[in-house]
Design a protein around this motif. Structure first.
Motif, PDB file in Angstrom:
ATOM      1  N   PHE A 264      28.668 -72.928 -83.893  1.00 32.32           N
ATOM      2  CA  PHE A 264      29.774 -73.890 -83.882  1.00 32.32           C
ATOM      3  C   PHE A 264      29.843 -74.726 -82.607  1.00 32.32           C
ATOM      4  O   PHE A 264      30.064 -75.932 -82.649  1.00 32.32           O
ATOM      5  CB  PHE A 264      31.098 -73.144 -84.093  1.00 32.32           C
ATOM      6  N   ASP A 265      29.661 -74.097 -81.454  1.00 32.37           N
ATOM      7  CA  ASP A 265      29.845 -74.800 -80.183  1.00 32.37           C
ATOM      8  C   ASP A 265      28.869 -75.956 -79.997  1.00 32.37           C
ATOM      9  O   ASP A 265      29.159 -76.898 -79.249  1.00 32.37           O
ATOM     10  CB  ASP A 265      29.706 -73.821 -79.014  1.00 32.37           C
ATOM     11  N   ASP A 268      28.439 -81.236 -83.871  1.00 33.49           N
ATOM     12  CA  ASP A 268      29.298 -82.423 -83.777  1.00 33.49           C
ATOM     13  C   ASP A 268      30.246 -82.513 -84.968  1.00 33.49           C
ATOM     14  O   ASP A 268      31.391 -82.932 -84.831  1.00 33.49           O
ATOM     15  CB  ASP A 268      28.435 -83.694 -83.738  1.00 33.49           C
ATOM     16  N   VAL A 270      31.489 -80.299 -88.558  1.00 38.12           N
ATOM     17  CA  VAL A 270      31.463 -79.053 -89.340  1.00 38.12           C
ATOM     18  C   VAL A 270      32.262 -79.285 -90.614  1.00 38.12           C
ATOM     19  O   VAL A 270      33.433 -79.684 -90.557  1.00 38.12           O
ATOM     20  CB  VAL A 270      32.041 -77.867 -88.541  1.00 38.12           C
ATOM     21  N   LEU A 310      37.874 -71.659 -86.673  1.00 37.07           N
ATOM     22  CA  LEU A 310      37.192 -72.833 -86.121  1.00 37.07           C
ATOM     23  C   LEU A 310      38.206 -73.835 -85.563  1.00 37.07           C
ATOM     24  O   LEU A 310      37.969 -74.465 -84.529  1.00 37.07           O
ATOM     25  CB  LEU A 310      36.318 -73.496 -87.189  1.00 37.07           C
ATOM     26  N   GLY A 311      39.321 -74.009 -86.277  1.00 47.37           N
ATOM     27  CA  GLY A 311      40.357 -74.927 -85.820  1.00 47.37           C
ATOM     28  C   GLY A 311      40.929 -74.524 -84.470  1.00 47.37           C
ATOM     29  O   GLY A 311      41.235 -75.375 -83.623  1.00 47.37           O
ATOM     30  N   ARG A 313      39.302 -72.829 -82.254  1.00 45.66           N
ATOM     31  CA  ARG A 313      38.220 -72.805 -81.262  1.00 45.66           C
ATOM     32  C   ARG A 313      37.651 -74.187 -80.954  1.00 45.66           C
ATOM     33  O   ARG A 313      36.988 -74.366 -79.936  1.00 45.66           O
ATOM     34  CB  ARG A 313      37.107 -71.889 -81.803  1.00 45.66           C
ATOM     35  N   LYS A 314      37.920 -75.173 -81.812  1.00 42.44           N
ATOM     36  CA  LYS A 314      37.219 -76.453 -81.684  1.00 42.44           C
ATOM     37  C   LYS A 314      37.606 -77.195 -80.415  1.00 42.44           C
ATOM     38  O   LYS A 314      38.730 -77.100 -79.916  1.00 42.44           O
ATOM     39  CB  LYS A 314      37.463 -77.327 -82.917  1.00 42.44           C
ATOM     40  N   THR A 315      36.638 -77.952 -79.913  1.00 42.90           N
ATOM     41  CA  THR A 315      36.854 -78.809 -78.745  1.00 42.90           C
ATOM     42  C   THR A 315      36.717 -80.262 -79.198  1.00 42.90           C
ATOM     43  O   THR A 315      37.701 -80.906 -79.502  1.00 42.90           O
ATOM     44  CB  THR A 315      35.848 -78.456 -77.633  1.00 42.90           C
ATOM     45  N   GLN A 317      34.530 -81.093 -81.793  1.00 43.95           N
ATOM     46  CA  GLN A 317      33.951 -81.104 -83.135  1.00 43.95           C
ATOM     47  C   GLN A 317      34.877 -81.810 -84.133  1.00 43.95           C
ATOM     48  O   GLN A 317      36.101 -81.710 -84.027  1.00 43.95           O
ATOM     49  CB  GLN A 317      33.681 -79.673 -83.639  1.00 43.95           C
ATOM     50  N   LEU A 319      36.160 -81.567 -87.673  1.00 47.52           N
ATOM     51  CA  LEU A 319      36.264 -80.435 -88.603  1.00 47.52           C
ATOM     52  C   LEU A 319      36.857 -80.878 -89.937  1.00 47.52           C
ATOM     53  O   LEU A 319      37.940 -81.460 -89.982  1.00 47.52           O
ATOM     54  CB  LEU A 319      37.129 -79.340 -87.973  1.00 47.52           C
ATOM     55  N   CYS A 342      42.482 -79.261 -88.780  1.00 48.95           N
ATOM     56  CA  CYS A 342      41.358 -80.019 -89.334  1.00 48.95           C
ATOM     57  C   CYS A 342      41.523 -81.507 -89.042  1.00 48.95           C
ATOM     58  O   CYS A 342      42.644 -82.002 -88.861  1.00 48.95           O
ATOM     59  CB  CYS A 342      41.276 -79.838 -90.854  1.00 48.95           C
TER      60      CYS A 342
END
Length: 403
Positions: A264-265, A268, A270, A310-311, A313-315, A317, A319, A342
């Motif tokens: 994930f990290d 660009d 997901v 993921l939401g 954790r995202k930076t 990205q 989503l 998202c």
């Protein structure tokens, strides 16, 4: 966008073949290296010399005419193409493409190429509306082939209706758009999940759902066509994955979670198109469970919500989540978008005919932070994927521009 690109122009035997000369000229003027393949029937409508003069390349008609002894012509043409354009495409050629028939130079090369294909059909109005032709075109569209629709007007046969080859300017515009689009995600890494997860009760039984993985792979192909580096994490799917993308197979929701988090990290974009189980058996039997009582009670426990994880954790990205609903689609889609952080949610009412699992079509609504962005009619999943990737590309650019 066409400068330095190799375009193979296939011309089949219809009266509209004369328009292929103007198309060839326009593609060459745009900087493309055009290589022409004609059927024997096409050569009765327009001479190979005309196309040779315009393209400045040999014109191929016979599979056994080898101009260069160092290569096999139809394989060399198939491999060298950045794009394959068929104009005009007759009903006969569409049938060959749909069934995989390879009995002349054009159909053989088409079967050998892995390049994207744009088809411009032309035929009598009744032929174009024939169920067999319609089905062949649907089948080809499902495989990712794009069409430049014929125009409506006076046909050479005397009928007035749909079936006239699109004008060379329209076809050249579609080609230019393809090349422009083909690099829109160049350098971007895209991660897609698809298919239905499996949660095992014992070594021979499991809980799953009806997801086929078709929507996810259609999105993956659309991303690949735009120049992205694509990774697909696939659970249970129908058929074989398309070529050209990194496919990682998993079974359970937990396995999918771990594979997604491991990548994930570095991503660009997901897109979570998989149908992931919300619950799994609290205990898995090590051997096949035997019939005992009249009833069997199975205790289930929650799986980890991958999209929500993921939401959180995202930076940077972008989503995208999917929401398969049966009621209050807008309410649940917006709720999911906000709760799971998202950028977009693609929602569909799976109780609608043509919008559920396993089929080749979908009916979706797209939601962003401002609410419903768009609602698309029933489309092939490949068309849904194409529109969705265009929207994502546009929004991603806006997001990057804002910093």
């Amino acid at each position: 966008m066409m400068h330095g690109k190799t375009i193979v122009l296939g011309i089949s035997g219809g009266i509209a073949a004369y328009k292929a000369a103007a198309l060839c000229s326009k593609l060459v003027q745009a900087g493309a290296n055009v290589k022409v393949i004609m059927t024997e029937s096409a050569a009765k409508f327009i001479t190979p010399l005309t196309l040779q003069t315009l393209s400045r390349n040999p014109v191929y008609i016979d599979t056994f005419d080898e101009f260069d002894p160092s290569v096999v012509s139809h394989i060399n043409l198939a491999d060298s193409a950045d794009l394959f354009v068929i104009a005009p495409a007759t009903a006969n050629l569409l049938a060959k493409m749909a069934t995989g028939l390879a009995d002349d130079m054009l159909s053989t090369t088409l079967l050998a190429t892995t390049a994207p294909i744009i088809v411009a059909p032309a035929m009598n109005v009744h032929m174009y509306a024939h169920p067999a032709v319609e089905r062949n075109m649907e089948l080809l569209a499902e495989r990712g082939i794009r069409f430049v629709e014929p125009g409506t007007g006076q046909l050479a046969c005397g009928y007035v209706g749909k079936g006239r080859l699109a004008e060379p300017e329209e076809i050249a515009l579609a080609v230019g758009k393809w090349f422009s689009q083909s690099e829109s995600l160049k350098g971007k890494k895209v991660l897609i999940t698809t298919g239905g997860t499996i949660e095992r009760l014992d070594p021979v039984r499991y809980l799953t759902n009806d997801s086929s993985g078709k929507m996810g792979f259609a999105i993956a192909e659309a991303a690949l066509n735009r120049g992205a580096e694509v990774t697909v994490i696939a659970a249970r799917i129908q058929g074989n994955p398309p070529a050209g993308m990194n496919v990682i197979r998993v079974e359970s929701a937990e396995q999918m979670l771990q594979e997604v988090l491991a990548r994930f990290d570095n991503m660009d974009i997901v897109i979570k198109a998989a149908a992931v189980a919300d619950y799994r058996p609290a205990a898995r039997a090590g051997s096949k469970m035997k019939k005992t009582d009249e009833r069997l009670v199975i205790e289930l426990e929650r799986t980890t919500d991958i999209l929500q994880t993921l939401g959180e954790r995202k930076t940077a990205q972008f989503l995208v989540g999917f929401a398969a609903e049966t009621e209050q689609v807008e309410h649940y889609a917006m709720n999911k978008l906000k709760r799971k952080n998202c950028d977009l949610v693609v929602a569909n009412d799976v109780s609608q005919e043509g919008a559920g699992f396993n089929g080749n079509t979908n009916i979706v609504q797209i939601f962003g932070e401002e609410g419903r962005i768009d609602a698309w009619p029933m489309l092939l999943k490949s068309e849904v994927a194409d529109r969705l990737l265009s929207l994502i590309t546009e929004r991603l650019r806006g997001k990057e521009a804002r910093g």
